[in-house]
Design an enzyme around this catalytic site. Structure first.
Site, PDB file in Angstrom:
ATOM      1  N   ASP A  34      39.645  34.777  28.214  1.00 53.88           N
ATOM      2  CA  ASP A  34      38.989  36.098  28.391  1.00 53.88           C
ATOM      3  C   ASP A  34      37.967  36.366  27.283  1.00 53.88           C
ATOM      4  O   ASP A  34      38.063  37.378  26.567  1.00 53.88           O
ATOM      5  CB  ASP A  34      40.023  37.239  28.386  1.00 53.88           C
ATOM      6  CG  ASP A  34      40.981  37.196  29.553  1.00 53.88           C
ATOM      7  OD1 ASP A  34      40.608  36.666  30.611  1.00 53.88           O
ATOM      8  OD2 ASP A  34      42.108  37.707  29.400  1.00 53.88           O
ATOM      9  N   GLU A 198      40.468  40.962  39.000  1.00 51.03           N
ATOM     10  CA  GLU A 198      40.550  41.601  37.674  1.00 51.03           C
ATOM     11  C   GLU A 198      39.342  41.190  36.824  1.00 51.03           C
ATOM     12  O   GLU A 198      38.435  40.516  37.287  1.00 51.03           O
ATOM     13  CB  GLU A 198      41.858  41.200  36.979  1.00 51.03           C
ATOM     14  CG  GLU A 198      42.051  39.695  36.825  1.00 51.03           C
ATOM     15  CD  GLU A 198      43.450  39.313  36.350  1.00 51.03           C
ATOM     16  OE1 GLU A 198      44.295  40.193  36.127  1.00 51.03           O
ATOM     17  OE2 GLU A 198      43.697  38.100  36.196  1.00 51.03           O
TER      18      GLU A 198
END
Ligand code: NAG
Ligand code: NAG
Length: 319
Positions: A34, A198
């Site tokens: 991420d 997401e």
């Protein structure tokens, strides 16, 4: 004749899926789950990632060599939730002379989550401020993780969310330490299956706001790999508003399952996601993300940092 039609269809498919390999990366290119990428005015690049209380790496160029610099929030978050010592999904934005780092406090598979904020003037040392006001618990239709701040030209908005009813947006105050109100707007949803969507990130190009997001299974590929195509990939929708009306290239609403694939598994790249967009002074817009390099290994800690230049000339991002 039939053969030549099939041949031309096949070559069109090859062109569509002809993703460029990630740019070279030297130094510490793993530990990049991420990622958030930003460049300081002195030309030093900073990369923030999930784990190690938000790991900081820096480099003299976007391709490295990357060096580990420590944890952004070494004492853990002020937010008193399970996960306050295991922060996820950083997003870093400069507003005036201050950098704002958003992070998620959560634990896997539950909705007891919140988005926190820390600030810095140098990207090295951070002051945690705790809650932004974006939070969730069981019963909400979203999970308050994966926040990404965006300036739409007149106001700050935060996109956030993961699974349940997927991606939402909420207004942020200026300076963006807190929400500007409690109204949350749904902006993207995958109706099928587990609603595995997401990691949203909005970026501007031309007249459009582009909503990038990750779809599919993110993690744990060393233990269990899903059916081909069900692993993480990166999709996009666009709108002239940053807070709604997003559609994909075929015109399908992003709130009804729309999403045009920007990058997916190819060659040695498996399960790319957790992406963001950065406007580099030399390269122009780049897509950055994490991926499994199948030549290295499938564990989450082995996720590698990837960067590709984006070509927006068609009105849609192509890497
Ligand atoms: C933001 O708002 C929440 C809820 O009102 C509050 O608990 C929190 O302290 C505020 N955070 C900051 C950084 O001002
Ligand atoms: C961007 O893509 C277009 C085709 O869609 C191509 O003509 C152009 O050369 C590309 N630009 C760069 C910088 O690669």
């Amino acid at each position: 004749m039939r053969t030549s039609i099939i041949t031309s269809v096949l070559s069109a498919v090859t062109a569509v899926y002809g993703y460029a390999d990630p740019m070279a990366c030297t130094g510490v290119c793993t530990n990049a789950h991420d990622p958030a990428l930003i460049r300081r005015d002195d030309g030093t690049y900073y990369r923030f990632s999930t784990g190690g209380k938000i790991a900081i790496h820096s480099a003299p160029s976007i391709t490295g060599p990357w060096t580990y610099k420590g944890a952004a929030i070494p004492a853990g978050s002020k937010i008193n939730l399970k996960g306050k010592d295991d922060l996820w999904a950083p997003d870093v934005t400069k507003v005036a002379d201050t950098y704002y780092l958003y992070y998620s406090v959560s634990s896997f598979g539950v909705q007891d989550s919140a988005i926190g904020v820390a600030t810095s003037t140098n990207l090295d040392t951070w002051t945690d401020h705790g809650a932004t006001g974006i939070a969730s618990s069981a019963g909400k239709n979203y999970n308050a993780i994966d926040g990404a701040l965006y300036w739409d030209g007149s106001k700050f908005v935060m996109s956030f969310g993961s699974f349940w009813s997927d991606i939402f947006s909420v207004g942020m105050a200026n300076p963006p330490l807190n929400t500007s109100g409690s109204a949350t707007t749904p902006i993207a949803f995958k109706p099928e299956g587990e609603h595995a969507q997401e990691g949203a990130f909005i970026a501007k190009n031309g007249n459009y706001h582009y909503l990038f997001f990750s779809v599919g299974k993110c993690c744990g590929f060393d233990a269990n790999r899903p059916a081909k195509g069900a692993e993480y990939k990166i999709q996009v929708c666009r709108s002239t508003s940053a807070t709604g009306g997003f559609v994909d290239q075929a015109g399908k609403k992003c709130t009804e399952g729309g999403g045009t694939t920007v990058l997916e598994s190819h060659g040695f790249v498996y399960g790319p996601g957790g992406q963001g967009v950065f406007y580099d002074p030399k390269l122009g817009p780049v897509l950055y993300y994490h991926y499994v390099d199948t030549r290295i290994g499938y564990a989450d800690g082995q996720k590698k940092f990837g960067v590709n230049a984006i070509n927006f000339s068609s009105g849609w991002p192509v890497v």
